[in-house]
Motif scaffolding. Structure first.
Motif, PDB file in Angstrom:
ATOM      1  N   THR A   1       1.869   5.996  -4.068  1.00  7.60           N
ATOM      2  CA  THR A   1       1.745   4.635  -4.584  1.00  7.60           C
ATOM      3  C   THR A   1       1.462   4.653  -6.077  1.00  7.60           C
TER       4      THR A   1
ATOM      5  N   ARG B   1      12.085   4.646  -2.791  1.00  8.54           N
ATOM      6  CA  ARG B   1      11.426   3.574  -2.028  1.00  8.54           C
ATOM      7  C   ARG B   1      11.528   2.245  -2.783  1.00  8.54           C
TER       8      ARG B   1
ATOM      9  N   ASP C   1      14.908   0.937  -2.150  1.00  8.23           N
ATOM     10  CA  ASP C   1      14.974   0.378  -0.791  1.00  8.23           C
ATOM     11  C   ASP C   1      14.350  -1.011  -0.725  1.00  8.23           C
ATOM     12  N   LEU C   2      13.302  -1.237  -1.499  1.00  7.06           N
ATOM     13  CA  LEU C   2      12.617  -2.527  -1.518  1.00  7.06           C
ATOM     14  C   LEU C   2      13.359  -3.574  -2.357  1.00  7.06           C
TER      15      LEU C   2
ATOM     16  N   TRP D   1       1.637  -7.152  -2.750  1.00 12.23           N
ATOM     17  CA  TRP D   1       2.770  -6.911  -1.853  1.00 12.23           C
ATOM     18  C   TRP D   1       3.339  -5.507  -2.081  1.00 12.23           C
ATOM     19  N   LEU D   2       3.513  -5.148  -3.346  1.00 11.20           N
ATOM     20  CA  LEU D   2       4.084  -3.854  -3.684  1.00 11.20           C
ATOM     21  C   LEU D   2       3.213  -2.711  -3.173  1.00 11.20           C
TER      22      LEU D   2
ATOM     23  N   ARG E   1       1.021  -2.783  -0.756  1.00  9.15           N
ATOM     24  CA  ARG E   1       1.066  -2.787   0.714  1.00  9.15           C
ATOM     25  C   ARG E   1       2.349  -2.111   1.206  1.00  9.15           C
ATOM     26  N   GLU E   2       3.472  -2.388   0.549  1.00  2.00           N
ATOM     27  CA  GLU E   2       4.744  -1.781   0.948  1.00  2.00           C
ATOM     28  C   GLU E   2       4.761  -0.274   0.676  1.00  2.00           C
ATOM     29  N   LEU E   3       4.184   0.152  -0.436  1.00  2.00           N
ATOM     30  CA  LEU E   3       4.170   1.578  -0.767  1.00  2.00           C
ATOM     31  C   LEU E   3       3.164   2.352   0.089  1.00  2.00           C
TER      32      LEU E   3
ATOM     33  N   GLY F   1       1.906   1.311   3.085  1.00  2.00           N
ATOM     34  CA  GLY F   1       2.007   1.061   4.517  1.00  2.00           C
ATOM     35  C   GLY F   1       0.767   0.272   4.919  1.00  2.00           C
ATOM     36  N   ASP F   2       0.867  -0.490   5.961  1.00  2.00           N
ATOM     37  CA  ASP F   2      -0.249  -1.356   6.344  1.00  2.00           C
ATOM     38  C   ASP F   2      -1.133  -0.665   7.374  1.00  2.00           C
TER      39      ASP F   2
ATOM     40  N   TYR G   1      -5.993  -6.931  -0.923  1.00  2.00           N
ATOM     41  CA  TYR G   1      -4.604  -7.323  -1.141  1.00  2.00           C
ATOM     42  C   TYR G   1      -4.493  -8.750  -1.670  1.00  2.00           C
TER      43      TYR G   1
END
Length: 156
Positions: A7, A49, A52-53, A79-80, A82-84, A86-87, A119
């Motif tokens: 991240t 990644r 991909d996003l 958001w970024l 969290r996406e990098l 993973g939740d 977040y």
């Protein structure tokens, strides 16, 4: 909460791309790796990644390179991340060595609420806000550095 190296590198790469312009010439994974002090392999994984996003576009060929998309410019940092990242949970209560307190523990809920607050706070910021002054000056210094060397050397 500590962010993963993945991240961290993804954030460095997208911030570097956010200050790119036509004068920078071709921005590549190798160039970003040199400029943000990370391995080319790790930067390539993070950039993949980001592609991909839909935040970064890669163009192949002699005039190719990496470019930030419009979505990338206005992305929420919460958001970024969290996406990098993973939740995933802050703590893992199940698994090979489950916690014996899991059925009545309040810590898990408190940590989940703290993660949501983390977040929520980061959602207040966009990439454009992160690369505003004084960060923009440092990023532009990296971008214009011919050797992509240390900022400290450039400032001396």
């Amino acid at each position: 909460m500590q962010l993963s190296r993945f991240t961290d590198i993804g954030l460095r790469a997208i911030m570097r791309l956010a200050v790119s312009d036509e004068a920078d010439g071709r921005v590549t994974t190798r160039l970003i790796a040199r400029q943000v002090n990370a391995s080319e392999h790790h930067v390539a994984k993070a950039v993949s990644r980001l592609i991909d996003l839909g935040l970064v576009q890669a163009q192949r060929g002699r005039t190719g390179g990496l470019f930030l998309t419009e979505a990338g410019r206005s992305v929420s940092i919460g958001w970024l991340i969290r996406e990098l990242e993973g939740d995933r949970e802050v703590v893992v209560c199940e698994g090979d060595y489950p916690c014996p307190l899991v059925s009545g523990c309040r810590l898990r809920r408190a940590l989940a609420e703290a993660k949501q607050a983390f977040y929520r706070e980061l959602n207040r910021y966009t990439l454009e806000e992160l690369v505003d002054a004084p960060t923009a000056g440092l990023l532009r210094l990296l971008a214009t550095s011919a050797a992509g060397g240390s900022v400290n050397k450039e400032l001396s």
